[in-house]
Structures are given as C-alpha cells and as structure tokens.
Design an enzyme around this catalytic site. Structure first.
Site, mmCIF file in Angstrom:
data_model
loop_
_atom_site.group_PDB
_atom_site.id
_atom_site.type_symbol
_atom_site.label_atom_id
_atom_site.label_comp_id
_atom_site.label_asym_id
_atom_site.label_seq_id
_atom_site.Cartn_x
_atom_site.Cartn_y
_atom_site.Cartn_z
ATOM 1 N N ALA A 63 38.726 -78.827 5.853
ATOM 2 C CA ALA A 63 37.411 -79.390 6.124
ATOM 3 C C ALA A 63 36.490 -78.298 6.661
ATOM 4 C CB ALA A 63 37.542 -80.510 7.143
ATOM 5 N N GLY A 108 42.927 -79.877 5.483
ATOM 6 C CA GLY A 108 42.660 -80.762 4.345
ATOM 7 C C GLY A 108 43.033 -80.131 3.012
ATOM 8 N N GLU A 111 46.559 -80.779 2.620
ATOM 9 C CA GLU A 111 46.738 -82.226 2.365
ATOM 10 C C GLU A 111 46.388 -82.602 0.923
ATOM 11 O OE1 GLU A 111 44.484 -82.922 5.936
ATOM 12 O OE2 GLU A 111 46.071 -84.207 6.735
ATOM 13 N N GLU A 131 45.257 -78.378 12.433
ATOM 14 C CA GLU A 131 44.295 -79.272 13.097
ATOM 15 C C GLU A 131 44.462 -79.307 14.611
ATOM 16 O OE1 GLU A 131 45.867 -79.941 10.319
ATOM 17 O OE2 GLU A 131 44.536 -80.920 8.887
HETATM 18 N N1 DAK Z 1 35.251 -74.338 7.471
HETATM 19 C C1 DAK Z 1 34.093 -73.643 7.362
HETATM 20 N N2 DAK Z 1 34.047 -72.343 7.020
HETATM 21 C C2 DAK Z 1 35.213 -71.722 6.775
HETATM 22 C C3 DAK Z 1 36.461 -72.393 6.865
HETATM 23 C C4 DAK Z 1 36.444 -73.763 7.229
HETATM 24 N N3 DAK Z 1 37.552 -74.507 7.284
HETATM 25 N N4 DAK Z 1 37.441 -71.491 6.588
HETATM 26 C C5 DAK Z 1 36.826 -70.341 6.309
HETATM 27 N N5 DAK Z 1 35.490 -70.462 6.421
HETATM 28 C C6 DAK Z 1 34.467 -69.440 6.213
HETATM 29 C C7 DAK Z 1 34.399 -68.476 7.382
HETATM 30 O O1 DAK Z 1 33.619 -69.019 8.416
HETATM 31 C C8 DAK Z 1 33.734 -67.292 6.740
HETATM 32 O O2 DAK Z 1 32.372 -67.535 6.572
HETATM 33 P P1 DAK Z 1 31.241 -66.552 7.186
HETATM 34 O O3 DAK Z 1 31.528 -66.494 8.635
HETATM 35 O O4 DAK Z 1 31.479 -65.240 6.471
HETATM 36 O O5 DAK Z 1 29.939 -67.189 6.832
HETATM 37 C C9 DAK Z 1 34.347 -67.271 5.345
HETATM 38 O O6 DAK Z 1 34.825 -68.602 5.132
HETATM 39 C C10 DAK Z 1 35.541 -66.324 5.221
HETATM 40 O O7 DAK Z 1 36.468 -66.646 6.254
HETATM 41 P P2 DAK Z 1 36.935 -65.559 7.342
HETATM 42 O O8 DAK Z 1 35.925 -64.510 7.545
HETATM 43 O O9 DAK Z 1 37.422 -66.322 8.536
HETATM 44 O O10 DAK Z 1 38.167 -64.899 6.571
HETATM 45 P P3 DAK Z 1 39.506 -64.341 7.199
HETATM 46 O O11 DAK Z 1 40.232 -63.675 6.096
HETATM 47 O O12 DAK Z 1 39.240 -63.539 8.432
HETATM 48 O O13 DAK Z 1 40.347 -65.631 7.667
HETATM 49 C C11 DAK Z 1 41.212 -67.873 7.438
HETATM 50 C C12 DAK Z 1 40.720 -66.596 6.712
HETATM 51 C C13 DAK Z 1 41.478 -68.945 6.356
HETATM 52 C C14 DAK Z 1 42.531 -67.585 8.153
HETATM 53 C C15 DAK Z 1 40.141 -68.337 8.457
HETATM 54 O O14 DAK Z 1 38.890 -68.430 7.775
HETATM 55 C C16 DAK Z 1 40.453 -69.665 9.063
HETATM 56 O O15 DAK Z 1 41.329 -69.789 9.960
HETATM 57 N N6 DAK Z 1 39.727 -70.712 8.618
HETATM 58 C C17 DAK Z 1 39.859 -72.050 9.167
HETATM 59 C C18 DAK Z 1 41.045 -72.745 8.547
HETATM 60 C C19 DAK Z 1 41.338 -74.074 9.207
HETATM 61 O O16 DAK Z 1 41.534 -74.195 10.423
HETATM 62 N N7 DAK Z 1 41.345 -75.108 8.388
HETATM 63 C C20 DAK Z 1 41.612 -76.473 8.824
HETATM 64 C C21 DAK Z 1 40.304 -77.163 9.006
HETATM 65 S S1 DAK Z 1 40.557 -78.727 9.813
HETATM 66 C C22 DAK Z 1 39.578 -85.968 9.928
HETATM 67 C C23 DAK Z 1 40.742 -85.774 9.315
HETATM 68 C C24 DAK Z 1 41.034 -84.565 8.751
HETATM 69 C C25 DAK Z 1 40.174 -83.519 8.835
HETATM 70 C C26 DAK Z 1 38.986 -83.740 9.441
HETATM 71 C C27 DAK Z 1 38.672 -84.943 9.990
HETATM 72 N N8 DAK Z 1 39.285 -87.228 10.519
HETATM 73 C C28 DAK Z 1 40.285 -88.300 10.412
HETATM 74 C C29 DAK Z 1 38.095 -87.405 11.228
HETATM 75 C C30 DAK Z 1 40.531 -82.235 8.280
HETATM 76 C C31 DAK Z 1 40.612 -81.178 9.085
HETATM 77 C C32 DAK Z 1 40.742 -79.816 8.592
HETATM 78 O O17 DAK Z 1 40.918 -79.511 7.433
#
Ligand code: DAK
Length: 258
Positions: A63, A108, A111, A131
C-alpha cells in the site's frame, strides 16, 4: 499507477505499472486493479492470467504509505475493504492467476501474490509482511493466506517480525513454486500459462474452485463439492472431447466457455 492489461491469445498479462514508487498502491489503483480482474472474469476467451510488476525492482511494494499515513479510522476501513476487494478479485477469478514476482513483494504486494493460484519468482524477489513495523497488522488477507501456505509457526514468525524472505528461502518454505533469473521469469510464467490454457477451461475453472475449497471449508464439504463437480463435468462438452481425443489418440481441442 496504471494497471496495464495485455492480451496474448488466450493469456492475459496484468502489469502493476508505477515503477517510480516500486508499484505501491493507492485507493484509485486498487479500484482499477479490481475492475480489471472483473473484466477478465467476464471474458471467456481468456484462459489464464499472469500478474506482474513493471520494472526490474518490484512486483509491488504494498500500500502507498505516503497516502495511507494520514487516514483516519473510517478512511482506513474503506482502504482495507478496497484491498480485500482487490485480493478477492484475484483469488475468486474463474481463471487461474500466476503471480510472476519480479522483485519486492511487500505488505499488500505479498498479499496479492498470496491471493494468486501459483507463484513464480525471480532470483531478486523479496517477500515480507512488514505491516507491524508500520503500526498496523496485515489487512489484505496475509494473516489467513500466508498461514495456510507455510503453516502457523512460520507465518507467525514472518508476520510478527516483519522479516524479509529472499527467493531461495521462499522456495524452501513453499511460498513460491519456482525461482528463475529475472530475464527468464516472464518466459517461464508464459510457458506455464500456455500449458494451463491448452487444457479444458471448464475443468481448469472447476479444479481452481475445488483447490480453494480445500482451504476455505471443511474437508468433508470440499469432498462433497468435489464429487458433485466431478459429476457435473460429465454433462459438459469438454469431458466428451477430452476423453474422445484420448481414445482417438489425438490432441483435444476445447472451445472457449460461453
Ligand atoms: N508506499 C509509497 N511509496 C513507496 C513505497 C510504499 N509502500 N515503497 C517504496 N516507495 C517509494 C519510495 O518512497 C521512493 O520514492 P521517492 O522517495 O524516491 O519519491 C521510491 O518508491 C523508491 O523506494 P526507495 O528509495 O525506498 O528504494 P530502496 O531501494 O531504498 O528501498 C524498499 C526499497 C522496498 C525496501 C523500501 O522502499 C521500502 O521499505 N518500502 C516500503 C515497503 C513496505 O513497508 N510495504 C508495506 C506497506 S503496508 C489495511 C490493510 C492492509 C494495508 C493497508 C491497510 N487496512 C485493513 C486498513 C496494507 C499495508 C501495506 O501494504
């Protein structure tokens, strides 16, 4: 992000296309993904689907955290429900879905891969349910589907720690079916999709539902449904063609379902 839909004969390739954010999802993109799968479900000429991410770094990084961070309770509920609609549109699609996981599959993104029927991964694939590191539990089915796939002990470790799993470990624990060099991943996914697409579409659809039942209901109910579906197959043209072709020592030719 765009959700690209490309038809290659009887195979559809759905690409999550927002590589600058590692294919992270916001509300609008989730809605379009679900609508794309609804469209595929209504198209009898499509027999198998490949779901993948644009670029060489990510399947989907989950997400969109930047959009999600300011949601209130009501917004979170809406977002969570939309995520469920998207993952269920994959899981409940009549046709099988192969996830070609070409890099990060986080939150997500993981998932969505879990909601697919089959997962092939590239050597650079990384899976995680991070998460809890963001202050939320997994919310698009990860607690249920990961647990069913790898078992409760391992799923608990991964979900409660947020630990990342690389492709070789993902293969070992049964999270993916096979691992390929990145430049071979789509070719291998396509080969598998072509094998599936050559089979009876009615039997493939029926078998997909039955495999899902093994997880979603009681075994005894699943066996009963299996028996009924087996009987039903004998009222359909594909069974006649498939068995006649075997007896006549020729390849079966199955028509698209109506
Ligand atoms: N969201 C937004 N932007 C993201 C992103 C994300 N999940 N993942 C990466 N990006 C963006 C980064 O911000 C960056 O953008 P700029 O800053 O350059 O504008 C660009 O993608 C490249 O990422 P990085 O610069 O961070 O690249 P790295 O190689 O350094 O790192 C990484 C890659 C994948 C390890 C890192 O980006 C990272 O940790 N990203 C977050 C991954 C994450 O935590 N994903 C899980 C999201 S939570 C719900 C139920 C479910 C959900 C939500 C609600 N309810 C029941 C209410 C779902 C939740 C999720 O999926």
């Amino acid at each position: 992000m765009a959700i690209d839909l490309e038809r290659r004969g009887s195979i559809a390739v759905v690409t999550m296309n927002r590589p600058e954010a590692l294919n992270a999802f916001n509300n609008e993109q989730l809605r379009v993904l679900a609508e794309t799968f609804d469209e595929i479900g209504n198209d009898g000429s499509i027999r198998c689907v490949i779901l993948t991410g644009a670029g060489e770094r990510a399947f989907a990084a989950g997400a969109d955290i930047k959009e999600m961070k300011d949601l209130d309770g009501a917004g979170g509920l809406t977002f969570g429900r939309l995520g469920h609609r998207a993952t269920r549109s994959v899981e409940e699609l009549p046709q099988p879905v192969i996830a070609a996981v070409n890099g990060f599959a986080l939150g997500g993104g993981c998932e969505l891969a879990l909601a697919s029927d089959i997962r092939l991964a590239s050597e650079n694939a990384v899976f995680a349910q991070p998460e809890v590191t963001l202050g939320i539990p997994p919310g698009w089915g990860g607690t249920q589907r990961l647990t069913r796939l790898v078992g409760p002990g391992l799923a608990s470790e991964l979900i409660l720690s947020g630990r990342r799993v690389k492709a070789d470990e993902a293969l070992r624990i049964g999270l993916v079916n096979s691992v390929w060099p990145l430049d071979q991943l789509m070719g291998e996914a396509t080969k598998l999709a072509e094998v599936i697409a050559a089979n009876s579409p009615l039997a493939v659809r029926s078998a997909k539902q039955l495999v899902r039942l093994a997880f979603n209901g009681q075994t005894i109910d699943g066996l009963d449904s299996e028996a009924r579906a087996f009987g039903e197959a004998f009222t359909m043209a594909d069974q006649k063609e498939g068995m006649t072709a075997f007896v006549e020592k020729r390849a079966a030719v199955f028509a698209d379902p109506a």
